[in-house]
Scaffold this active site. Sequence first.
Site, PDB file in Angstrom:
ATOM      1  N   LEU A 117       0.848  -1.125   0.022  1.00  0.00           N
ATOM      2  CA  LEU A 117      -0.250  -0.166  -0.104  1.00  0.00           C
ATOM      3  C   LEU A 117       0.859   1.213   0.097  1.00  0.00           C
ATOM      4  CD1 LEU A 117      -2.462  -1.138   2.908  1.00  0.00           C
ATOM      5  CD2 LEU A 117      -3.047  -0.869   0.350  1.00  0.00           C
ATOM      6  N   HIS A 118       0.619   1.926  -1.139  1.00  0.00           N
ATOM      7  CA  HIS A 118       1.609   3.191  -0.783  1.00  0.00           C
ATOM      8  C   HIS A 118       0.824   4.669  -1.587  1.00  0.00           C
ATOM      9  CE1 HIS A 118       1.998   2.378  -5.279  1.00  0.00           C
ATOM     10  NE2 HIS A 118       2.612   3.594  -5.178  1.00  0.00           N
ATOM     11  N   ARG A 119      -0.447   4.377  -2.131  1.00  0.00           N
ATOM     12  CA  ARG A 119      -1.144   5.625  -2.728  1.00  0.00           C
ATOM     13  C   ARG A 119      -1.477   6.441  -1.608  1.00  0.00           C
ATOM     14  NH1 ARG A 119      -0.461   5.314  -7.816  1.00  0.00           N
ATOM     15  NH2 ARG A 119      -0.374   3.152  -8.443  1.00  0.00           N
ATOM     16  N   ARG A 135       6.881   6.030   1.690  1.00  0.00           N
ATOM     17  CA  ARG A 135       5.813   6.865   2.050  1.00  0.00           C
ATOM     18  C   ARG A 135       5.018   6.310   3.068  1.00  0.00           C
ATOM     19  NH1 ARG A 135       2.005  10.281  -0.337  1.00  0.00           N
ATOM     20  NH2 ARG A 135       3.047  10.755  -2.311  1.00  0.00           N
ATOM     21  N   ASP A 176      -2.597  -1.696  -3.834  1.00  0.00           N
ATOM     22  CA  ASP A 176      -2.975  -0.423  -4.557  1.00  0.00           C
ATOM     23  C   ASP A 176      -1.935  -0.081  -5.773  1.00  0.00           C
ATOM     24  OD1 ASP A 176      -0.818   0.691  -3.291  1.00  0.00           O
ATOM     25  OD2 ASP A 176      -2.076   2.083  -2.018  1.00  0.00           O
TER      26      ASP A 176
END
Length: 363
Positions: A200-202, A235, A277
Site C-alpha cells: 500500500l502506498h497510494r 511513504r 493499491d
Amino acid sequence: MHILHVVGARPNFMKAAPVLRALNSYPDVRQTLVHTGQHYDASMSEVFFRELEMPEPDVNLGVGSGTHGQQTAAVMTAFEPVVIEHKPELVLVYGDVNSTLAAALVCAKLAIPVGHVEAGLRSRDRAMPEEINRVLTDRLSDLLFTPSDDGDRNLLDEGIPRSRIHLVGNVMIDTLVRLLPKAKTHLSNGANGRFALVTLHRPSNVDDLVWLRDLLTTLADLSDQLSVIFPVHPRTRQRLNDLGIDHSRSTRLHLLEPLPYVEFIGLQRRAAVVITDSGGIQEETTFLGIPCLTVRENTERPITISLGTNQLVGRNLQKLRDSAEAILQQKLSPQEERNPVPLWDGRAAERIARIIVRGSATE
Ligand code: UD1
C-alpha cells in the site's frame, strides 16, 4: 540512432530494462540512460538495477523528493540541459510517475520526439497524480506504445491519431517472464505455509491516517487466519511512524522493508491472496493467476478485472474482509503462467524496438 531513456521511480525500472535490452541488439542504436533520482533509497532503486541487469545510468539528476510541483519542476530544470547536450533523436519515457511527465514536457518544448511506453491507461480519476501524468504525457508523445487494446481505444477517444498508436503488449510482463525462473528458486524467510501479501502506498490510502489505521486493523484481523507479509513503501513507513502504529498484538503481520524484485515475485507467485493499491501488481497477479484485491475505487488497468484475477474493493473494509474470506475459503490454487491477456507474452520490448528502428512491429 541515438535513444535516450528516462527512469525515475521503482516501477519504471522493470519497464525500461527489457526495452534497453531489446534495443541493444541493434548495432546502429546508441543508448543513454538518465535516472532522475525521484526514488533514491537503495531499496527503491539500486537493487533493481542490479537484479534487472540494467546498465548504470549515464546521468543521475538527483532530484529527490518534494511536492508534486517541486519534483516535476526539479526534473525539468535538471533534464533540459542534458537533452540539449546529448541531442537524442528519440526520448523514451515510462509509465506515469512525475519524472515521466516532466521529461516528456521538456522534450516536447525542445521538439525532440517522445515515445511513451505504457500509453493509453486511464482511471478517469483526476484525484490521482498518476492520471494527470498519463493524460498529459500521452498528449505530448509522438509514439504511443500501449499494453492492451483498451489503451488504444482511450487514445483514439481523445483524438490521438491512429498512426501514433502501437499496441505492443506489456513490458512489465517481459521482465516477469524473464526473471520468473529465478524467482521460483528464491526462498523467502517467514513465508512458509499460507500467507497474504500486501503493498500500500497510494496517497489515497496512506495519507489519510484514520483510514490507514483502519486498514492496518483489518490486516491485523486477517493475520488471525494466515500470515500477512507487508513490505512497506517509504511513504507508508513515514505515515506509520506519524501514527505511532503498534501492531505488536499480531505476531503474524510482518511489516518489512521494501523487497528486491526477485524476492517479491517469489512471494507473489506463492501468495494465497495479494492485497494492493499498486498498478503493476494488478498486472503481475493476473499473469501469475493469483487472486488480487485492489484497495482502490477504480483502475486504469480494467483488463486485469475482465480477463484476470483482480477485484476492486474500493474504500470498503467489509468488502475487503468478505472478498479475502471468499478467496481463502475457495482454497484456489494458483493458475500460474496461464496467459490470458493478448500480447502479454514476454516480447513487448522486442516489438517496441522493431517499431522504433524499422518502423513496424512485424519481422
Ligand atoms: C511514485 C509514483 C507512483 C508509483 C510509486 C512507486 C508519482 C506521482 N508517483 O509514488 O505512481 O506507483 O512511485 O513506488 O510519481 N521516498 C523515500 N525514498 C525513496 C523514494 C521516496 O524515502 O527512495 C519517500 C519520500 O519521502 C517521498 C515519498 O516517499 O516524499 C513519496 O515518494 P514520491 O516519489 O513522491 O512518490 P511515491 O509515493 O513513491
